[in-house]
Write an enzyme that holds these catalytic residues in place. Structure first.
Site, PDB file in Angstrom:
ATOM      1  N   PHE A 130       0.862  -1.296  -0.042  1.00  0.00           N
ATOM      2  CA  PHE A 130      -0.125   0.034  -0.012  1.00  0.00           C
ATOM      3  C   PHE A 130       0.828   1.219  -0.017  1.00  0.00           C
ATOM      4  O   PHE A 130       1.974   1.345   0.630  1.00  0.00           O
ATOM      5  CB  PHE A 130      -0.888  -0.042   1.203  1.00  0.00           C
ATOM      6  CG  PHE A 130      -1.844   1.143   1.242  1.00  0.00           C
ATOM      7  CD1 PHE A 130      -3.071   0.924   0.317  1.00  0.00           C
ATOM      8  CD2 PHE A 130      -1.754   2.041   1.884  1.00  0.00           C
ATOM      9  CE1 PHE A 130      -3.965   2.029   0.399  1.00  0.00           C
ATOM     10  CE2 PHE A 130      -2.894   3.221   1.728  1.00  0.00           C
ATOM     11  CZ  PHE A 130      -3.865   3.106   1.246  1.00  0.00           C
ATOM     12  N   ASP A 199       1.988  -4.462   8.989  1.00  0.00           N
ATOM     13  CA  ASP A 199       0.846  -3.687   8.745  1.00  0.00           C
ATOM     14  C   ASP A 199      -0.398  -4.794   8.702  1.00  0.00           C
ATOM     15  O   ASP A 199      -0.713  -5.742   7.909  1.00  0.00           O
ATOM     16  CB  ASP A 199       0.858  -2.764   7.478  1.00  0.00           C
ATOM     17  CG  ASP A 199      -0.069  -2.097   7.228  1.00  0.00           C
ATOM     18  OD1 ASP A 199      -1.443  -2.273   7.720  1.00  0.00           O
ATOM     19  OD2 ASP A 199      -0.031  -0.999   6.793  1.00  0.00           O
ATOM     20  N   TYR A 224     -10.728   1.265  10.743  1.00  0.00           N
ATOM     21  CA  TYR A 224     -12.056   1.710  10.156  1.00  0.00           C
ATOM     22  C   TYR A 224     -12.526   0.480   9.101  1.00  0.00           C
ATOM     23  O   TYR A 224     -13.349   0.652   8.321  1.00  0.00           O
ATOM     24  CB  TYR A 224     -11.979   2.792   9.300  1.00  0.00           C
ATOM     25  CG  TYR A 224     -10.767   3.161   8.775  1.00  0.00           C
ATOM     26  CD1 TYR A 224     -10.446   2.655   7.478  1.00  0.00           C
ATOM     27  CD2 TYR A 224      -9.702   4.033   9.192  1.00  0.00           C
ATOM     28  CE1 TYR A 224      -9.366   3.089   6.658  1.00  0.00           C
ATOM     29  CE2 TYR A 224      -8.540   4.496   8.420  1.00  0.00           C
ATOM     30  CZ  TYR A 224      -8.443   3.597   7.295  1.00  0.00           C
ATOM     31  OH  TYR A 224      -7.254   4.105   6.516  1.00  0.00           O
ATOM     32  N   LYS A 225     -11.502  -0.529   9.080  1.00  0.00           N
ATOM     33  CA  LYS A 225     -11.972  -1.642   8.043  1.00  0.00           C
ATOM     34  C   LYS A 225     -12.544  -2.830   8.608  1.00  0.00           C
ATOM     35  O   LYS A 225     -13.769  -2.502   9.011  1.00  0.00           O
ATOM     36  CB  LYS A 225     -10.789  -2.076   7.253  1.00  0.00           C
ATOM     37  CG  LYS A 225      -9.905  -1.053   6.550  1.00  0.00           C
ATOM     38  CD  LYS A 225      -8.615  -1.664   5.797  1.00  0.00           C
ATOM     39  CE  LYS A 225      -7.618  -0.772   5.318  1.00  0.00           C
ATOM     40  NZ  LYS A 225      -8.343   0.046   4.149  1.00  0.00           N
ATOM     41  N   ARG A 373     -12.396  -4.978  -6.660  1.00  0.00           N
ATOM     42  CA  ARG A 373     -11.937  -5.552  -5.460  1.00  0.00           C
ATOM     43  C   ARG A 373     -13.318  -6.006  -4.657  1.00  0.00           C
ATOM     44  O   ARG A 373     -14.196  -5.161  -4.614  1.00  0.00           O
ATOM     45  CB  ARG A 373     -11.185  -4.601  -4.634  1.00  0.00           C
ATOM     46  CG  ARG A 373     -10.191  -5.079  -3.541  1.00  0.00           C
ATOM     47  CD  ARG A 373      -9.327  -4.028  -3.167  1.00  0.00           C
ATOM     48  NE  ARG A 373     -10.064  -2.815  -2.490  1.00  0.00           N
ATOM     49  CZ  ARG A 373      -9.470  -2.354  -1.418  1.00  0.00           C
ATOM     50  NH1 ARG A 373      -8.090  -2.830  -1.072  1.00  0.00           N
ATOM     51  NH2 ARG A 373      -9.938  -1.381  -1.001  1.00  0.00           N
TER      52      ARG A 373
HETATM   53  C1  LIG Z   1      -2.160  -1.665   3.997  1.00  0.00           C
HETATM   54  C2  LIG Z   1      -2.708  -0.291   4.550  1.00  0.00           C
HETATM   55  N1  LIG Z   1      -1.876   0.492   5.278  1.00  0.00           N
HETATM   56  C3  LIG Z   1      -2.413   1.649   5.601  1.00  0.00           C
HETATM   57  C4  LIG Z   1      -3.619   2.205   5.148  1.00  0.00           C
HETATM   58  C5  LIG Z   1      -4.110   3.748   5.519  1.00  0.00           C
HETATM   59  O1  LIG Z   1      -3.519   4.270   6.390  1.00  0.00           O
HETATM   60  P1  LIG Z   1      -4.245   5.723   7.005  1.00  0.00           P
HETATM   61  O2  LIG Z   1      -5.305   4.956   7.687  1.00  0.00           O
HETATM   62  O3  LIG Z   1      -3.044   6.196   7.757  1.00  0.00           O
HETATM   63  O4  LIG Z   1      -4.715   6.549   5.940  1.00  0.00           O
HETATM   64  C6  LIG Z   1      -4.331   1.485   4.325  1.00  0.00           C
HETATM   65  C7  LIG Z   1      -5.785   1.953   3.928  1.00  0.00           C
HETATM   66  O5  LIG Z   1      -6.341   1.332   2.994  1.00  0.00           O
HETATM   67  C8  LIG Z   1      -3.960   0.179   3.843  1.00  0.00           C
HETATM   68  O6  LIG Z   1      -4.493  -0.647   3.165  1.00  0.00           O
END
Ligand SMILES: Cc1ncc(COP(=O)(O)O)c(C=O)c1O
Length: 414
Positions: A130, A199, A224-225, A373
Site C-alpha cells: 500500500f 501492517d 475503520y476496516k 475488489r
Molecule cells: C495496508 C494499508 N496501510 C495503511 C492504510 C491507510 O493508512 P491511513 O489510515 O493512515 O490512511 C491502508 C488503507 O487502505 C492500507 O490498506
C-alpha cells in the site's frame, strides 16, 4: 471444499441457515436491498454505535464537560480499546494501544525500530505494498540515513540478510489479497537479526492473528476496516513487551510522557506502551471504535476465519462457473492459506464495471489500474450475498451496461 457444480441459490440459502455467525448481521445497520462487499475499505456500522455516541455527546461532553476525562473514563480509552484489539491479534493487552492513524503509527515504529538497530542501514519493503507504507518508509529512510530496498513479494525471504535493520510488510496485500506467512517470515528475519513491522490493516478483525506466537516485533493497523470503527477511526499500534523499554519513538508528545500532568520541561518516555502516544486522543473516534468492537465479543476468530474462507472460495468458484469468457481474471491466490478475506478480479474496464455493479446495489471497489475488489466481512456478509453479487457482475458484463458516460467518469475516491 468446493460445493458440487453447478451451484444454485439454494446452496447459499442453506449455508446461511447453518451459519453460526448468521445472527450478527442483524446487529449492523446496513441499507436494505444492497450488498456491501467493501468492509475491507470502510466497515459497516454496528447498530448500537449511534446511541453510544449520542450519550458521549449529550451527556459526557455537554453535561460532564472537562470532568468526563476522569468521570467518564475518557483518559484511559486508548489503553482500554487497545486491550480489546489485543485479543483479536494475538497480543497481550499491555502491548497494544489505540492512537493516531496507521500512517503515523508506521512512522513512529519504523523510526523506533531503526534506532534499535545501530549499524544496520537497510529498510526492506515490498513492491506493490500500500502506498502509505512505502511513502512513510522512504521518509524514514531519508530521515535516518537508511536505504529503502523494495523487492517483489516472493523475493522477500531471499533479500533478508545482515544488512537489514527492518523488514516492513503488510500481512494481507490491499490489492491482491495475498497473505504472507507471518510466523515463517518473522522467524527468518530474526535469524538474520532484522526486526519486523507488520501492517495488519487488511487482516485485523478478518481472521485470527497470532502476533505473540509469531514473536512479532511491531505491528500497526487501522480501526475503520474490519474493526468497523467508522470513517477515519483511530488506528492501533503493537509493540512486543520485550521491546517496549527500548522503544524511542520520534513523536515525543506530552501523552507519551511518563507523567503528562507534571508538565515538566524535559521529556521522559512512559515506561509502558503509553510511550507510543503523542497528543490528546481523538475521543469521539476512539469511543466509537471501542463500542464497535463489541461486535467481536464472544466471537471465535477461527469460526470467523472459516466463514471468510468459505465466502471467498465460493465467490471464486461461482466466478469460474458464471463469468467464463467475459474478460475477467482472478488476481487473488486460489489457495485460501495464501489469501486474506478479499477476492480481486482484473478486467480491462474495471472502473466503469464496478460503477455499474454499484448502481445495481452491490458495493465493492476499484483499485487502479484494473482491479475489481470484493471484501468479505464474515460478521455481516451472508452466503446469499455471494450468489447475488456474482449474478449482478455477470449481468453487467453480459449486457455491456458499464459502457456509459455516467459509469466511465472517475470520482475522486475510488
Ligand atoms: C495496508 C494499508 N496501510 C495503511 C492504510 C491507510 O493508512 P491511513 O489510515 O493512515 O490512511 C491502508 C488503507 O487502505 C492500507 O490498506
Amino acid at each position: 471444499m468446493p460445493l458440487s457444480a453447478p451451484l444454485t441459490r439454494e446452496h447459499f440459502e442453506r449455508l446461511d441457515r447453518d451459519d453460526p455467525l448468521g445472527a450478527s448481521r442483524a446487529r449492523f445497520d446496513l441499507p436494505t436491498g444492497e450488498i456491501y462487499l467493501d468492509g475491507n475499505s470502510l466497515g459497516a456500522m454496528p447498530a448500537h454505535v449511534p446511541a453510544r455516541i449520542e450519550h458521549v455527546l449529550k451527556q459526557e461532553w455537554a453535561q460532564g464537560l472537562i470532568r468526563s476525562w476522569n468521570d467518564a473514563d475518557w483518559y484511559p480509552a486508548p489503553q482500554r480499546t487497545g486491550g480489546k484489539i489485543a485479543r483479536l491479534i494475538g497480543a497481550q493487552a499491555n502491548e497494544v494501544i489505540v492512537a493516531d492513524s496507521t500512517s503515523i503509527n508506521l512512522f513512529k515504529v519504523l523510526v523506533a525500530a531503526t534506532r534499535m538497530q545501530p549499524g544496520r542501514k537497510v529498510i526492506l519493503g515490498e513492491r506493490g505494498n500500500f502506498p502509505t507504507d512505502v511513502y512513510v518508509a522512504s521518509g524514514v529512510a531519508e530521515l535516518t540515513g537508511c536505504e529503502l530496498r523494495c523487492v517483489e513479494p516472493d523475493e522477500v525471504l531471499a533479500a533478508l540478510n545482515d544488512e537489514v535493520a527492518i523488514l516492513s510488510l503488510t500481512h494481507v496485500n490491499y490489492k491482491s489479497g495475498r497473505r504472507y506467512d507471518m510466523a515463517a517470515i518473522t522467524a527468518r528475519a530474526h535469524e538474520v537479526g532484522a526486526l519486523v513491522v507488520w501492517d495488519l490493516c487488511h487482516s485485523a478483525g478478518a481472521m485470527p492473528i497470532d502476533l505473540n506466537g509469531a514473536q512479532a516485533d511491531f505491528a500497526v493497523g487501522c480501526g475503520y476496516k474490519y474493526l468497523n470503527g467508522g470513517p477515519g477511526a483511530p488506528a492501533f499500534v503493537y509493540v512486543a513487551e520485550r521491546h517496549i523499554p527500548h522503544v524511542r519513538q520520534p513523536l515525543t508528545g506530552w501523552h507519551g510522557h511518563a507523567r503528562p500532568f507534571d508538565f515538566t520541561h524535559d521529556y521522559e518516555a512512559h515506561p509502558t506502551i503509553d510511550r507510543l502516544l503523542v497528543g490528546t486522543a481523538p475521543q469521539l473516534g476512539i469511543l466509537a471504535l471501542e463500542a464497535a468492537l463489541e461486535m467481536f465479543d464472544g466471537v471465535d476468530m477461527q469460526v470467523l476465519r472459516n466463514k471468510s474462507v468459505a465466502l471467498c472460495d465460493l465467490f471464486i468458484q461461482l466466478c469460474d462457473e458464471q463469468l467464463a469468457g467475459l474478460g475477467v481474471e482472478l488476481r487473488s491466490p486460489r489457495d485460501a492459506a495464501q489469501r486474506g478475506s478479499q477476492v480481486s478480479l482484473a478486467h480491462a474496464n474495471a472502473y466503469p464495471v464496478m460503477q455499474a455493479v454499484i448502481a445495481r446495489g452491490v458495493i465493492g471497489d476499484f483499485r487502479a489500474p484494473d482491479i475489481l475488489r470484493f471484501g468479505f466481512a464474515p460478521l455481516y456478509n451472508s452466503y446469499v450475498n455471494i450468489w447475488d453479487s456474482v449474478q449482478a457482475l455477470r449481468e453487467v458484463l453480459e449486457s455491456g451496461e458499464w459502457d456509459s458516460p455516467e459509469f466511465i467518469a472517475r470520482k475522486s475516491v475510488t
